[in-house]
Design an enzyme around this catalytic site. Structure first.
Site, short mmCIF file in Angstrom:
data_model
loop_
_atom_site.label_atom_id
_atom_site.label_comp_id
_atom_site.label_asym_id
_atom_site.label_seq_id
_atom_site.Cartn_x
_atom_site.Cartn_y
_atom_site.Cartn_z
CD GLU A 13 -2.93 -1.23 2.24
OE1 GLU A 13 -2.40 -1.48 3.34
OE2 GLU A 13 -4.15 -1.07 2.08
CD GLU A 24 -3.35 -6.33 3.66
OE1 GLU A 24 -3.34 -7.07 2.66
OE2 GLU A 24 -2.77 -5.23 3.69
#
Ligand code: 3H9
Length: 698
Positions: free
Chosen positions: A105, A125
């Site tokens: 990210e 995740e």
């Protein structure tokens, strides 16, 4: 200046380097350091471009998982990313190792990305019961399109640098991250490339906006195996928001989803599993600094189902194997099975087309035990009787080179006794793989009485090298996993005598989240195996024996506890089995009673937990979390329930102890009486986890 992030100036290029071992996770200090350095670099006149890179073995591997569940510390990651994305000077992320989760990210908020050839990029995740919470679900679909984004975000597996390049996630593959990043930054300046902010680029979303089935089909494919899990569905919804909503609204949706998941029981259990797996690789009672022995070649004795699967696991990791059989015929059969397995995986696209030849090329099939002489590690996977094992180990003593680690793949036999068959018991231990060994991740490492510390560390490190999850256990019948499983098996059978049917018991167990119930599992393994062993030991099991006497051996005969139509593996309830059970109970003078699903679940799970407590008492397992790891990776315990011991803590040990006492009384089964450790913890209002904390503090 920050201790973990430093800023250097190379004339017009500023290099921001994160150095926070082991994996440069985004702790508060790292977040703060990045923010400060980026702000400084933007402020310094003369600096025209910024490179963000990492020292050590990897680019940022994600948010710092240890911070979840604690009060948040500023600055938040989203704040840092906003500052980066809005930088008027181009920022280049220079990636090596693994750019995972929050790490990717960070890179997505940069204007350009380059990576080394062996780098991996992903948003894993979901594997922690989460979704990417810092813009990943909004920026990745804009970088690579929603189809691949769904695969990466909902599936959680990373992609290679080559795939990242092909799909527009990175601009270039570079040799070294820092130098490559800097060279690329100079190119951006020379070519006067405009800053690329993914938030402003909807071009790759257009197709899915026009035809939403592109997205929904990708989601359906990735969630097919996500039964019981919350995160993959929430992650898919967040990617959907990237298609349906403006960027900032999508970010808000993502944030809501992330906050909900991070507080969920499932994510807590999955994060526990992550750390338990890593904890299990730390061996208690071994002197610090004990180094593993060198393992460059492995010999495996026995080319049957287990031996073949183990050989494949080593070949998959690029480690050469000598596979030994007693005769040409058996060897040919074993080699053929492996070849067919590899060919099928390649045909499915699971491995590259040239992998079968490469991997089979690493497996040298030979006849005769004398061929172990080159191996640094020998794994015996022959027939499960003590006499045969001893014979093999005596021969190994003669042929194996000094210092070779000698392992048995036995699933229940006494390793101390096997070790006595050699003159080097210090080199002997158990390495218990689970079937199919090339697929199942668990390896129970059995520490025998005389096993040397460096032999243990060798087994653990080799297991990790071949992508297995090792857990060290002591010697006892069935070790940890099968010993606990036996308790479940015993109750499953008793439930049939009381009135439950196989399909009812299995349905309760699979609804709980296990991949299979005990009866479907019995059918898969073959009921004749237990039948023969019972006969040898003079033990009876009326219903199972009657099924076998009727030729119902399970899947292989098309009938067992269930029936199987036309070679299918799907179990179908069989009225004949119900009749057989009825007749059996009548003959034994018993009445069927209605057994509730609640009772079935308690009797399937609690006796295993009880056995787990005995295992801890006897120090067969060092930590409750090791038992959980064994069940997660060897038996398909649902990861969102953490493992049996974790699950017990969630339910409450007092309740479990009370229910066990109740069933002990009601079913007249003293083996169900709570173990003394369970009783003590329950009385003190403590958890199994408290044992691990006490052990750490000691
Ligand atoms: C996330 O990023 C959420 C964001 O979207 C949103 C935020 C707002 N944190 O595995 P290893 C420790 S979620 C803390 O043995 P390897 C690990 O416990 C995160 N610690 O090494 C171990 O400690 P110890 C998404 C971490 O070389 C040590 O590092 N990212 C973290 O076999 C070495 O680990 C992930 O899910 C962490 N993130 O494998 C990636 N990661 O030595 C998780 C590791 O005390 N990590 N540690 O036992 C991995 O997959 C592997 O660790 C990695 C290295 C592949 C990186």
């Amino acid at each position: 200046m920050s201790e973990v992030v430093r800023l250097e100036r190379h004339d017009v290029v500023a290099v921001v380097t994160i150095n926070s071992p082991p994996v440069n996770a985004l702790s508060a200090a790292v977040r703060g350091g990045i923010l400060e350095c980026v702000k400084d670099a933007v402020a310094v006149s003369g600096v025209k471009a910024i490179v963000l890179t990492c020292a050590g073995r990897t680019f940022i591997a994600g948010a710092d998982i240890t911070e979840f569940g604690k009060p948040p510390k500023p600055p938040g990651l989203s704040e840092v990313l906003l500052e980066m994305e809005n930088s008027p000077k181009p920022i280049v992320a220079a990636i090596h190792g693994t750019a995972l989760g929050g790490g990717l990210e960070v890179a997505l908020a940069c204007h350009f990305r380059v990576a080394t050839r062996d780098a991996k990029l992903g948003l894993p995740e979901v594997k922690l019961g989460l979704l990417p919470g810092a813009g990943g679900t909004q920026r990745l679909p804009r970088a690579v399109g929603p189809e691949l984004a769904v695969r990466m975000i909902v599936g959680g597996d990373p992609i290679s640098a080559a795939d990242a390049l092909k799909n527009g996630l990175i601009e270039e593959i570079v040799e070294g991250p820092a130098a490559g990043g800097e060279a690329f930054a100079r190119k951006v300046l020379a070519e006067k490339r405009p800053l690329r902010k993914l938030r402003d680029d909807d071009s790759k979303l257009a197709a899915a906006k026009a035809d939403r089935s592109i997205f929904t089909n990708a989601v359906a494919a990735m969630t097919r195996r996500a039964r019981g899990l919350e995160a993959p569905f929430a992650a898919a919804a967040a990617v959907g928001a990237a298609i349906d909503l403006p960027f900032d609204d999508g970010l808000k949706k993502e944030r809501e989803g992330f906050l909900k998941l991070v507080a969920s029981d499932q994510s807590k259990a999955q994060r526990y599993a992550f750390f338990s797996e890593r904890e299990a690789a730390k061996i208690s009672g071994v002197p610090d600094g004990t180094k593993p022995r060198k393992v460059e070649r492995v010999a495996i004795i026995g080319a049957g189902t287990m031996g073949g699967g183990i050989a494949m696991s080593f070949a998959n990791a690029g480690i050469p194997v000598t596979l030994i059989e007693t005769g040409e015929e058996q060897l040919k059969r074993g080699m053929g099975v492996m070849q067919r397995n590899y060919d099928a995986s390649a045909a499915r696209g699971g491995i590259p087309a040239d992998a079968p030849a490469k991997r089979m090329g690493l497996i040298n099939g030979v006849v005769g035990l004398e061929n172990v002489k080159e191996a640094d590690l020998v794994i015996e996977a022959v027939f499960e009787t003590m006499a045969v094992k001893k014979e093999v180990f005596t021969a190994l003593d003669k042929f194996a080179k000094p210092g070779a680690v000698l392992a048995s793949n036995t699933s229940y036999l006494n390793i101390d006794e096997i070790a006595e068959a050699t003159l080097r018991p210090q080199d002997v231990l158990g390495m218990h793989f689970f079937s199919p060994a090339n697929v199942m991740k668990l390896c129970e490492i059995v520490r025998a009485d005389k096993t040397a510390p460096d032999v243990l560390t060798t087994a653990v490190s080799v297991a990790r090298k071949i992508a297995k999850v090792p857990a060290v256990v002591g010697v006892c019948d069935g070790f940890v996993g099968n010993r606990m499983l036996a308790q479940r098996g015993k109750q499953a059978e008793k439930l049939l005598f009381e009135g439950a049917l196989p399909q009812q018991v299995d349905a309760v167990v699979t609804r709980f989240g296990m991949p299979m119930g005990p009866f479907a599992m019995g059918d898969l393994a073959g009921l004749d195996i237990g039948w023969r062993s019972r006969k040898d030991r003079g033990i009876k099991s009326e219903i199972a024996d009657a099924l076998c006497e009727a030729g119902r051996f399970g899947q292989k005969t098309g009938k067992g506890y269930y029936r199987y139509e036309g070679g299918s593996r799907s179990p179908l309830p069989d009225p004949e089995v119900e009749k057989l059970i009825d007749e059996m109970l009548q003959r034994l003078g018993r009445n069927r009673r209605a057994v509730s699903d609640e009772e079935i679940l308690e009797r399937m799970i609690y006796p295993m937990i009880n056995e787990g407590a005995r295992i801890l008492e006897e120090k067969i397992a060092a930590r409750p979390s090791d038992i959980d790891v064994i069940w997660l990776y060897g038996y398909g315990w649902p990861i969102y329930r953490g493992g049996p011991m974790y699950h017990a803590d969630i339910i409450g040990l007092k309740h479990i102890a009370e229910r066990l006492s109740f069933y002990a009384r009601e079913t007249n089964d003293p083996s169900l009486e709570p173990a003394s450790l369970l009783k003590r913890l329950a009385a003190e209002g403590k958890t199994f986890a408290s044992l691990a904390q006490t052990a750490k503090a000691a």
